[in-house]
Scaffold this motif. Structure first.
Motif, PDB file in Angstrom:
ATOM      1  N   VAL A 121      19.272  23.709  48.297  1.00 16.83           N
ATOM      2  CA  VAL A 121      19.022  22.484  49.066  1.00 16.83           C
ATOM      3  C   VAL A 121      18.399  21.447  48.135  1.00 16.83           C
ATOM      4  N   PRO A 122      18.526  20.153  48.458  1.00 17.27           N
ATOM      5  CA  PRO A 122      17.945  19.112  47.603  1.00 17.27           C
ATOM      6  C   PRO A 122      16.455  19.329  47.361  1.00 17.27           C
ATOM      7  N   LEU A 123      16.027  19.104  46.131  1.00 14.86           N
ATOM      8  CA  LEU A 123      14.623  19.287  45.788  1.00 14.86           C
ATOM      9  C   LEU A 123      13.780  18.116  46.275  1.00 14.86           C
ATOM     10  N   LYS A 124      12.496  18.396  46.483  1.00 12.25           N
ATOM     11  CA  LYS A 124      11.563  17.335  46.843  1.00 12.25           C
ATOM     12  C   LYS A 124      11.270  16.484  45.611  1.00 12.25           C
ATOM     13  N   LYS A 125      11.188  15.194  45.796  1.00 11.06           N
ATOM     14  CA  LYS A 125      10.875  14.284  44.689  1.00 11.06           C
ATOM     15  C   LYS A 125       9.367  14.065  44.650  1.00 11.06           C
ATOM     16  N   GLY A 126       8.647  15.072  44.177  1.00 15.79           N
ATOM     17  CA  GLY A 126       7.207  14.960  44.066  1.00 15.79           C
ATOM     18  C   GLY A 126       6.821  14.258  42.783  1.00 15.79           C
ATOM     19  N   ILE A 127       5.680  14.628  42.236  1.00 19.30           N
ATOM     20  CA  ILE A 127       5.220  14.012  40.989  1.00 19.30           C
ATOM     21  C   ILE A 127       6.149  14.428  39.847  1.00 19.30           C
ATOM     22  N   LYS A 128       6.559  13.457  39.035  1.00 16.25           N
ATOM     23  CA  LYS A 128       7.409  13.764  37.893  1.00 16.25           C
ATOM     24  C   LYS A 128       6.529  14.207  36.727  1.00 16.25           C
ATOM     25  N   VAL A 129       6.890  15.315  36.107  1.00 13.72           N
ATOM     26  CA  VAL A 129       6.093  15.863  35.015  1.00 13.72           C
ATOM     27  C   VAL A 129       6.975  16.203  33.819  1.00 13.72           C
ATOM     28  N   ARG A 130       6.303  16.381  32.678  1.00 14.11           N
ATOM     29  CA  ARG A 130       7.004  16.778  31.456  1.00 14.11           C
ATOM     30  C   ARG A 130       6.295  17.999  30.869  1.00 14.11           C
ATOM     31  N   VAL A 131       7.080  18.973  30.418  1.00 11.97           N
ATOM     32  CA  VAL A 131       6.518  20.166  29.785  1.00 11.97           C
ATOM     33  C   VAL A 131       6.108  19.794  28.362  1.00 11.97           C
ATOM     34  N   VAL A 132       4.879  20.129  27.978  1.00 12.14           N
ATOM     35  CA  VAL A 132       4.343  19.665  26.694  1.00 12.14           C
ATOM     36  C   VAL A 132       4.273  20.756  25.628  1.00 12.14           C
ATOM     37  N   ALA A 133       4.601  22.000  25.971  1.00 12.22           N
ATOM     38  CA  ALA A 133       4.543  23.081  24.988  1.00 12.22           C
ATOM     39  C   ALA A 133       5.506  24.191  25.374  1.00 12.22           C
ATOM     40  N   GLY A 134       5.770  25.086  24.417  1.00  8.62           N
ATOM     41  CA  GLY A 134       6.665  26.205  24.686  1.00  8.62           C
ATOM     42  C   GLY A 134       8.123  25.850  24.454  1.00  8.62           C
ATOM     43  N   SER A 135       9.009  26.780  24.792  1.00 13.05           N
ATOM     44  CA  SER A 135      10.442  26.585  24.557  1.00 13.05           C
ATOM     45  C   SER A 135      11.033  25.471  25.412  1.00 13.05           C
TER      46      SER A 135
END
Length: 223
Positions: free
Chosen positions: A166-180
């Motif tokens: 189902v369509p995802l909720k458009k909550g806070i947009k985030v970016r992954v800062v570490a890891g693969s």
């Protein structure tokens, strides 16, 4: 360390049909040139984009290989991606942990090709259809960055990923800062203590979610 992946609510096309003869012919054609290197001597066209072909379930790779071989034979560059995840399981005979690939989305072939070649794909007897936007006849082109982001999401080796039909909720947009997954952007679906459930999706097709430490996320300011 790779964790066991739990695939839930797998998105599957509801299209019925079984063109066994067409598939067999495609496979025979593919076998004749199976030793050829994909796209050898061919240059990726500047207008190549991502489109989705819907095919018979469990025949995704064979049909995709057949499409590529046939197009390459006609000097046409073609690449594809079939969403798969690596799952860890216990082998009953050896009692050891092993890794295998499993389809994440069935019946879908993500085709990277020039739009000028789309008719050569959609009019094949082993392709049910090319996905279009709802209410439109034009074949749906998925932005490169959307596919790349979703692909990083699905293929990551650190966190189990779950299909979201189902369509995802458009909550806070985030970016992954570490890891693969560093650099991957997603939307927060929920929080659970020091963890966050984040999601990425390809509109009109499917979403994917995973749980990650909140310390690995930074907020992305949207315009």
């Amino acid at each position: 360390m790779m964790k066991e992946t739990n695939i839930q609510s797998q998105v599957t096309s509801t299209i019925a049909g079984d063109d066994g003869e067409a598939v067999a012919k495609s496979e025979q054609s593919a076998k004749k040139t199976v030793l050829e290197k994909p796209n050898e001597g061919l240059e990726k066209p500047t207008d190549a984009g991502w489109y989705v072909a819907v095919v018979r379930v469990n025949c995704e790779t064979r049909i995709a290989d057949s499409i590529r071989i046939n197009l390459n034979h006609n000097h046409v560059w073609f690449d594809y991606w079939i969403p798969k995840v690596k799952v860890v399981y216990i082998d009953k005979r050896s009692n050891k942990r092993k890794v295998k690939e499993k389809l994440f989305l069935s019946t879908f072939i993500f085709c990277n090709v020039s739009p000028r070649q789309l008719d050569k794909i959609r009019f094949r007897s082993d392709v049910y259809k090319m996905l279009t936007m709802p209410g439109q006849r034009k074949i749906y082109q998925i932005p490169d960055q959307v596919v790349a982001n979703y692909r990083y999401f699905v293929e990551n080796d650190e966190e189990p990923v779950t299909a979201a039909p189902v369509p995802l909720k458009k909550g806070i947009k985030v970016r992954v800062v570490a890891g693969s997954m560093k650099g991957v952007e997603a939307y927060v679906q929920s929080y659970n203590g020091k963890k966050a459930v984040i999601g990425s999706e390809i509109k009109y097709i499917s979403g994917a979610t995973l749980t990650i430490s909140r310390n690995l996320l930074e907020v992305v300011e949207e315009d």
